[in-house]
Design a protein around this motif. Structure first.
Motif, PDB file in Angstrom:
ATOM      1  N   ALA A  22       0.799  -1.224   0.000  1.00 16.45           N
ATOM      2  CA  ALA A  22       0.000   0.000   0.000  1.00 16.45           C
ATOM      3  C   ALA A  22       0.838   1.285   0.000  1.00 16.45           C
ATOM      4  N   PRO A  23       1.859   1.418   0.839  1.00 14.72           N
ATOM      5  CA  PRO A  23       2.623   2.679   0.805  1.00 14.72           C
ATOM      6  C   PRO A  23       3.255   2.967  -0.563  1.00 14.72           C
ATOM      7  N   PHE A  24       3.775   1.935  -1.209  1.00 13.25           N
ATOM      8  CA  PHE A  24       4.398   2.117  -2.519  1.00 13.25           C
ATOM      9  C   PHE A  24       3.358   2.514  -3.572  1.00 13.25           C
ATOM     10  N   LEU A  25       2.217   1.845  -3.534  1.00 14.49           N
ATOM     11  CA  LEU A  25       1.176   2.139  -4.515  1.00 14.49           C
ATOM     12  C   LEU A  25       0.576   3.526  -4.312  1.00 14.49           C
ATOM     13  N   VAL A  26       0.370   3.920  -3.066  1.00 13.35           N
ATOM     14  CA  VAL A  26      -0.206   5.241  -2.784  1.00 13.35           C
ATOM     15  C   VAL A  26       0.757   6.342  -3.228  1.00 13.35           C
ATOM     16  N   VAL A  27       2.042   6.168  -2.936  1.00 14.82           N
ATOM     17  CA  VAL A  27       3.028   7.182  -3.340  1.00 14.82           C
ATOM     18  C   VAL A  27       3.102   7.272  -4.862  1.00 14.82           C
ATOM     19  N   ALA A  28       3.106   6.137  -5.544  1.00 17.70           N
ATOM     20  CA  ALA A  28       3.145   6.159  -7.008  1.00 17.70           C
ATOM     21  C   ALA A  28       1.897   6.835  -7.571  1.00 17.70           C
ATOM     22  N   ILE A  58       9.273   6.179  -5.121  1.00 17.39           N
ATOM     23  CA  ILE A  58       9.140   4.806  -4.636  1.00 17.39           C
ATOM     24  C   ILE A  58      10.436   4.349  -3.970  1.00 17.39           C
ATOM     25  N   ALA A  59      11.580   4.755  -4.517  1.00 14.79           N
ATOM     26  CA  ALA A  59      12.860   4.416  -3.889  1.00 14.79           C
ATOM     27  C   ALA A  59      12.976   5.079  -2.512  1.00 14.79           C
ATOM     28  N   ALA A  60      12.507   6.320  -2.403  1.00 14.38           N
ATOM     29  CA  ALA A  60      12.542   7.012  -1.109  1.00 14.38           C
ATOM     30  C   ALA A  60      11.652   6.309  -0.090  1.00 14.38           C
ATOM     31  N   VAL A  61      10.476   5.894  -0.524  1.00 13.15           N
ATOM     32  CA  VAL A  61       9.581   5.153   0.379  1.00 13.15           C
ATOM     33  C   VAL A  61      10.223   3.833   0.779  1.00 13.15           C
ATOM     34  N   ILE A  64      12.792   4.613   3.425  1.00 16.92           N
ATOM     35  CA  ILE A  64      12.189   5.042   4.689  1.00 16.92           C
ATOM     36  C   ILE A  64      11.475   3.891   5.389  1.00 16.92           C
ATOM     37  N   LEU A  65      10.705   3.121   4.642  1.00 11.55           N
ATOM     38  CA  LEU A  65       9.881   2.067   5.243  1.00 11.55           C
ATOM     39  C   LEU A  65      10.461   0.662   5.087  1.00 11.55           C
ATOM     40  N   GLY A  66      11.703   0.561   4.654  1.00 11.01           N
ATOM     41  CA  GLY A  66      12.282  -0.758   4.414  1.00 11.01           C
ATOM     42  C   GLY A  66      12.297  -1.653   5.633  1.00 11.01           C
ATOM     43  N   SER A  67      12.663  -1.111   6.795  1.00 11.25           N
ATOM     44  CA  SER A  67      12.717  -1.936   7.997  1.00 11.25           C
ATOM     45  C   SER A  67      11.321  -2.370   8.439  1.00 11.25           C
ATOM     46  N   TRP A  68      10.340  -1.484   8.274  1.00  8.23           N
ATOM     47  CA  TRP A  68       8.972  -1.849   8.631  1.00  8.23           C
ATOM     48  C   TRP A  68       8.446  -2.958   7.719  1.00  8.23           C
ATOM     49  N   VAL A  69       8.722  -2.845   6.422  1.00  7.21           N
ATOM     50  CA  VAL A  69       8.298  -3.873   5.469  1.00  7.21           C
ATOM     51  C   VAL A  69       8.961  -5.206   5.809  1.00  7.21           C
TER      52      VAL A  69
END
Length: 89
Positions: A22-28, A58-61, A64-69
């Motif tokens: 969801a975060p990647f899709l929303v940002v895109a 998407i790379a920035a997200v 930022i959210l890599g550890s959460w994912v």
């Protein structure tokens, strides 16, 4: 393995997939919409113009959210392995 357990696994899989993507899709979506509005107002109709900002966003997200994912995916994997261990007994 019962039908309820299988449905629970499927539900957990879909929820995890939605939470992770969801975060990647929303940002895109948002970046694409903003670039489209800018293109419409300036009348620049270059199709490749939306690709680079989306890729950067998407790379920035991802950074930022890599550890959460990763935590979400590891948690899901642990739950699946626990289910496998209980079924194997």
């Amino acid at each position: 393995m019962s039908e309820t357990m299988v449905l629970g696994i499927v539900k957990d899989t879909l929820v995890t997939a939605l939470k992770v993507s969801a975060p990647f899709l929303v940002v895109a979506l948002v970046v694409g919409l903003i670039i489209s509005i800018i293109q419409a107002t300036t009348q620049i109709q270059e199709q490749t113009l939306t690709f680079v900002p989306k890729l950067v966003a998407i790379a920035a997200v991802g950074l930022i959210l890599g550890s959460w994912v990763l935590h979400q995916l590891l948690s899901f994997t642990e739950r699946i392995f626990e289910i496998i261990a209980t079924v194997a007994k």
